[in-house]
Motif scaffolding. Structure first.
Motif, PDB file in Angstrom:
ATOM      1  N   LYS A 132       0.836  -1.207   0.000  1.00  0.00           N
ATOM      2  CA  LYS A 132       0.000   0.000   0.000  1.00  0.00           C
ATOM      3  C   LYS A 132       0.866   1.251   0.000  1.00  0.00           C
ATOM      4  O   LYS A 132       0.617   2.188  -0.768  1.00  0.00           O
ATOM      5  CB  LYS A 132      -0.914  -0.002   1.233  1.00  0.00           C
ATOM      6  CG  LYS A 132      -1.850   1.213   1.315  1.00  0.00           C
ATOM      7  CD  LYS A 132      -2.586   1.276   2.634  1.00  0.00           C
ATOM      8  CE  LYS A 132      -1.663   1.730   3.752  1.00  0.00           C
ATOM      9  NZ  LYS A 132      -2.384   1.938   5.040  1.00  0.00           N
ATOM     10  N   TYR A 133       1.897   1.274   0.848  1.00  0.00           N
ATOM     11  CA  TYR A 133       2.785   2.443   0.886  1.00  0.00           C
ATOM     12  C   TYR A 133       3.582   2.577  -0.411  1.00  0.00           C
ATOM     13  O   TYR A 133       3.841   3.690  -0.878  1.00  0.00           O
ATOM     14  CB  TYR A 133       3.735   2.351   2.084  1.00  0.00           C
ATOM     15  CG  TYR A 133       3.038   2.582   3.402  1.00  0.00           C
ATOM     16  CD1 TYR A 133       2.259   3.719   3.617  1.00  0.00           C
ATOM     17  CD2 TYR A 133       3.136   1.657   4.438  1.00  0.00           C
ATOM     18  CE1 TYR A 133       1.612   3.930   4.825  1.00  0.00           C
ATOM     19  CE2 TYR A 133       2.491   1.863   5.651  1.00  0.00           C
ATOM     20  CZ  TYR A 133       1.730   2.999   5.837  1.00  0.00           C
ATOM     21  OH  TYR A 133       1.083   3.206   7.021  1.00  0.00           O
ATOM     22  N   LEU A 134       3.958   1.441  -0.982  1.00  0.00           N
ATOM     23  CA  LEU A 134       4.678   1.456  -2.246  1.00  0.00           C
ATOM     24  C   LEU A 134       3.811   2.069  -3.345  1.00  0.00           C
ATOM     25  O   LEU A 134       4.261   2.941  -4.107  1.00  0.00           O
ATOM     26  CB  LEU A 134       5.082   0.027  -2.623  1.00  0.00           C
ATOM     27  CG  LEU A 134       6.297  -0.163  -3.534  1.00  0.00           C
ATOM     28  CD1 LEU A 134       7.537   0.504  -2.930  1.00  0.00           C
ATOM     29  CD2 LEU A 134       6.551  -1.640  -3.761  1.00  0.00           C
ATOM     30  N   ASP A 135       2.562   1.637  -3.428  1.00  0.00           N
ATOM     31  CA  ASP A 135       1.633   2.181  -4.423  1.00  0.00           C
ATOM     32  C   ASP A 135       1.390   3.669  -4.195  1.00  0.00           C
ATOM     33  O   ASP A 135       1.267   4.448  -5.157  1.00  0.00           O
ATOM     34  CB  ASP A 135       0.294   1.426  -4.372  1.00  0.00           C
ATOM     35  CG  ASP A 135       0.412   0.005  -4.893  1.00  0.00           C
ATOM     36  OD1 ASP A 135       1.384  -0.281  -5.610  1.00  0.00           O
ATOM     37  OD2 ASP A 135      -0.459  -0.827  -4.557  1.00  0.00           O
ATOM     38  N   THR A 136       1.325   4.069  -2.921  1.00  0.00           N
ATOM     39  CA  THR A 136       1.114   5.480  -2.593  1.00  0.00           C
ATOM     40  C   THR A 136       2.294   6.331  -3.065  1.00  0.00           C
ATOM     41  O   THR A 136       2.113   7.428  -3.602  1.00  0.00           O
ATOM     42  CB  THR A 136       0.916   5.671  -1.075  1.00  0.00           C
ATOM     43  OG1 THR A 136      -0.191   4.886  -0.646  1.00  0.00           O
ATOM     44  CG2 THR A 136       0.661   7.134  -0.738  1.00  0.00           C
ATOM     45  N   ILE A 137       3.505   5.816  -2.873  1.00  0.00           N
ATOM     46  CA  ILE A 137       4.703   6.533  -3.329  1.00  0.00           C
ATOM     47  C   ILE A 137       4.652   6.740  -4.834  1.00  0.00           C
ATOM     48  O   ILE A 137       4.925   7.831  -5.337  1.00  0.00           O
ATOM     49  CB  ILE A 137       5.980   5.766  -2.927  1.00  0.00           C
ATOM     50  CG1 ILE A 137       6.192   5.874  -1.413  1.00  0.00           C
ATOM     51  CG2 ILE A 137       7.205   6.303  -3.675  1.00  0.00           C
ATOM     52  CD1 ILE A 137       7.280   4.964  -0.876  1.00  0.00           C
ATOM     53  N   GLU A 192       9.073   1.779 -15.134  1.00  0.00           N
ATOM     54  CA  GLU A 192       8.482   0.441 -15.112  1.00  0.00           C
ATOM     55  C   GLU A 192       7.284   0.347 -14.180  1.00  0.00           C
ATOM     56  O   GLU A 192       6.548  -0.647 -14.210  1.00  0.00           O
ATOM     57  CB  GLU A 192       9.549  -0.586 -14.728  1.00  0.00           C
ATOM     58  CG  GLU A 192      10.602  -0.771 -15.815  1.00  0.00           C
ATOM     59  CD  GLU A 192      11.850  -1.457 -15.318  1.00  0.00           C
ATOM     60  OE1 GLU A 192      11.838  -1.899 -14.147  1.00  0.00           O
ATOM     61  OE2 GLU A 192      12.822  -1.552 -16.078  1.00  0.00           O
ATOM     62  N   GLU A 193       7.079   1.359 -13.359  1.00  0.00           N
ATOM     63  CA  GLU A 193       5.950   1.351 -12.426  1.00  0.00           C
ATOM     64  C   GLU A 193       4.717   2.028 -13.016  1.00  0.00           C
ATOM     65  O   GLU A 193       3.632   1.926 -12.444  1.00  0.00           O
ATOM     66  CB  GLU A 193       6.337   2.063 -11.118  1.00  0.00           C
ATOM     67  CG  GLU A 193       7.656   1.611 -10.509  1.00  0.00           C
ATOM     68  CD  GLU A 193       7.714   0.118 -10.268  1.00  0.00           C
ATOM     69  OE1 GLU A 193       6.637  -0.493 -10.053  1.00  0.00           O
ATOM     70  OE2 GLU A 193       8.830  -0.441 -10.301  1.00  0.00           O
ATOM     71  N   TYR A 194       4.886   2.724 -14.119  1.00  0.00           N
ATOM     72  CA  TYR A 194       3.775   3.445 -14.734  1.00  0.00           C
ATOM     73  C   TYR A 194       3.393   2.826 -16.065  1.00  0.00           C
ATOM     74  O   TYR A 194       4.231   2.236 -16.764  1.00  0.00           O
ATOM     75  CB  TYR A 194       4.140   4.926 -14.926  1.00  0.00           C
ATOM     76  CG  TYR A 194       4.477   5.639 -13.651  1.00  0.00           C
ATOM     77  CD1 TYR A 194       3.706   5.471 -12.510  1.00  0.00           C
ATOM     78  CD2 TYR A 194       5.592   6.484 -13.564  1.00  0.00           C
ATOM     79  CE1 TYR A 194       4.021   6.124 -11.323  1.00  0.00           C
ATOM     80  CE2 TYR A 194       5.911   7.142 -12.382  1.00  0.00           C
ATOM     81  CZ  TYR A 194       5.119   6.949 -11.266  1.00  0.00           C
ATOM     82  OH  TYR A 194       5.429   7.591 -10.100  1.00  0.00           O
ATOM     83  N   SER A 195       2.139   2.983 -16.426  1.00  0.00           N
ATOM     84  CA  SER A 195       1.654   2.462 -17.705  1.00  0.00           C
ATOM     85  C   SER A 195       2.197   3.314 -18.849  1.00  0.00           C
ATOM     86  O   SER A 195       2.610   4.463 -18.647  1.00  0.00           O
ATOM     87  CB  SER A 195       0.122   2.470 -17.728  1.00  0.00           C
ATOM     88  OG  SER A 195      -0.359   3.808 -17.731  1.00  0.00           O
ATOM     89  N   LYS A 196       2.154   2.739 -20.050  1.00  0.00           N
ATOM     90  CA  LYS A 196       2.588   3.498 -21.223  1.00  0.00           C
ATOM     91  C   LYS A 196       1.708   4.741 -21.400  1.00  0.00           C
ATOM     92  O   LYS A 196       2.177   5.787 -21.854  1.00  0.00           O
ATOM     93  CB  LYS A 196       2.527   2.610 -22.479  1.00  0.00           C
ATOM     94  CG  LYS A 196       3.553   1.477 -22.490  1.00  0.00           C
ATOM     95  CD  LYS A 196       4.964   2.004 -22.678  1.00  0.00           C
ATOM     96  CE  LYS A 196       6.001   0.878 -22.677  1.00  0.00           C
ATOM     97  NZ  LYS A 196       6.047   0.094 -23.895  1.00  0.00           N
TER      98      LYS A 196
END
Length: 368
Positions: free
Chosen positions: A160-165, A191-195
Motif C-alpha cells: 500500500k505504501y509502495l503504491d502510494t509513493i 516500469e511502475e507506470y503504464s505506457k
C-alpha cells in the motif's frame, strides 16, 4: 564619432553578457580542511568533471553545460559528499561540515539554485513521510517474529505504501514536468507506470526537453516492445575495449550466447568465472560464439574486471547505465546476469535468467 561609440557599446555588451548555459557553483563550508581536493562528480556520465582546491573554507566550479545533471561534490579529506543537481545559473552551498554530513546520501537542502534544487526539496518533503512508513512496514515484514497471517497483513501494508509513493510521485512530476530532474525521475519510475501515464507526461514536455537525451530515452522506452522467444533478436551496436565497432548481427551464422553483465555485478562475475570457461571449451567446435554486452558506465572498471576474468571472447558496450539503456528496454533486462541463446539465423531460442543454471539450459538446446 557617434557610430564608433555605438560599436564600442555593442562590443562591451557582447563581451560581458552571460552564457545562458553556464553554471557557477560557489561554496563556503565552515570546518573543511584548507588545501583539500574537491571533486565534482557527474552521475549521468559516472565520471569526475572537474576538481579544485579549498581556499579559506571555500571553493567554486564554473562551466558550460548543455543539460542539467545529477551531481555530487566530494571532499575526500573530510569524508564529505554533497548531492544536488547542476543546472544553469548561480548555485550556492553555505553551511558547515558537520551539518552537511547529517544530510547523508540524500539531496542536500543547503544547496541553493534557481529552479531544480528547490523542486527537489519540495519533492522530498512530499514523499519522505511515505518512504519512512514503507521502511517501517518492510522492517516488520522481514521480522522473524511474525506468523503467516500477520505476514500477509504486513505485506499488504508494505504494498500500500509502495503504491502510494508511485501515485504521489507521479502527481508531483506531472505538476512539475518542465525540468530535467522530473524527466529523470519519471525515467527512474518508468516500469511502475503504464505506457499511457508515460505518454501523458511526455506530451506535457516542451520541445527542448523532448529533444534532450533523456527525452529521447523516454520516447524510446514508450515505443519499445520487449522481445520473446521466437522473435528475431534486436540489433545491438557498440564498441569493444580496443574501440572497434561491434554489431551483434556480425556473428550471424553461429549459435550465439548473448550475455548481459557489468563489472559492478557480483553475480555476473561469479557466473562468468564458474560457467563460461566450461561453455567455451564444450562448444568450441559447434559454430558457437559468446557475446558479452556490458552495462558499465566506467570504462576503467569494465576493462579491469574483463582482464581479471580473462575474457577473450566478444565483449562490447555503449557505456550506458542499464536503467537508461535502449538495449535493456528492447530485451526487457531488469536484472543481470541475463542471457539469451540465439540461432544462427538470429532468432531467440531461449532466455536464461539470473536464477537458471546456464550450462543446463544451454544443453537442453545445443546438445540435441
Amino acid at each position: 564619432m557617434k557610430r564608433s561609440i555605438f560599436l564600442i557599446v555593442i562590443f562591451i555588451v557582447g563581451c560581458t553578457s552571460k552564457n545562458n548555459n553556464t553554471f557557477h557553483l560557489k561554496a563556503h563550508i565552515k570546518g573543511i580542511k584548507e588545501e583539500s581536493k574537491v571533486l565534482l562528480f557527474n552521475y549521468d556520465k559516472f565520471q569526475v568533471m572537474d576538481s579544485t582546491i579549498v581556499k579559506n573554507e571555500a571553493f567554486e566550479f564554473k562551466d558550460v553545460i548543455e543539460y542539467p545533471y545529477e551531481a555530487a561534490v566530494l571532499i575526500k579529506e573530510d569524508t564529505l559528499m554533497i548531492q544536488f543537481w547542476i543546472e544553469q545559473g548561480e548555485i550556492s552551498i553555505n553551511s558547515d561540515k558537520e551539518t552537511l554530513k547529517e544530510t547523508g546520501m540524500s539531496y542536500s537542502p543547503y544547496v541553493k539554485s534557481e529552479k531544480i534544487n528547490p523542486i527537489i526539496q519540495n519533492y522530498l518533503k512530499l514523499t519522505e513521510p511515505y518512504y519512512n512508513k514503507k521502511a517501517e512496514a518492510y522492517n516488520k515484514l522481514t521480522s522473524n517474529l511474525i506468523g503467516e497471517k500477520e505476514y500477509e497483513i504486513k505485506e499488504k501494508e508494505y504494498e500500500k505504501y509502495l503504491d502510494t509513493i508511485y501515485k504521489v510521485s507521479y502527481d508531483f512530476l506531472m505538476r512539475n514536468s518542465n525540468n530535467y530532474f522530473s524527466l529523470s525521475e519519471m525515467i527512474n519510475y518508468k516500469e511502475e507506470y503504464s505506457k499511457e501515464q508515460l505518454d501523458n507526461y511526455y506530451n506535457k514536455l516542451p520541445s527542448k526537453l523532448k529533444e534532450s537525451p533523456k527525452g529521447i530515452l523516454l520516447k524510446e522506452y514508450m515505443e519499445s516492445s520487449i522481445v520473446n522467444v521466437g522473435d528475431v533478436a534486436p540489433e545491438i551496436t557498440g564498441k569493444d575495449l580496443e574501440g572497434k565497432k561491434i554489431k551483434l548481427s556480425d556473428y550471424k551464422g553461429d549459435y550465439i550466447l548473448l550475455n548481459f553483465w557489468a563489472s559492478w555485478c557480483a553475480p555476473c562475475i561469479k557466473k562468468i568465472k564458474r560457467n563460461f570457461p566450461t561453455i567455451k571449451e564444450k562448444y568450441a567446435d559447434n559454430n558457437f560464439t559468446i557475446v558479452n554486452y556490458s552495462f558499465d558506465v566506467d570504462e576503467k572498471s569494465w576493462r579491469k574486471v574483463s582482464n581479471q576474468l580473462n575474457i577473450d571472447w566478444v565483449n562490447f558496450s555503449n557505456l550506458t547505465n542499464m536503467g537508461r539503456s535502449p538495449t535493456a528496454f528492447k530485451y526487457g533486462i531488469e536484472e543481470i546476469p541475463t542471457s539469451f541463446l540465439l540461432s544462427p539465423e538470429g532468432e531467440i531460442l531461449k532466455r536464461i535468467s539470473y536464477e537458471d543454471d546456464l550450462i543446463q539450459e544451454l544443453a537442453k538446446v545445443l546438445d540435441k
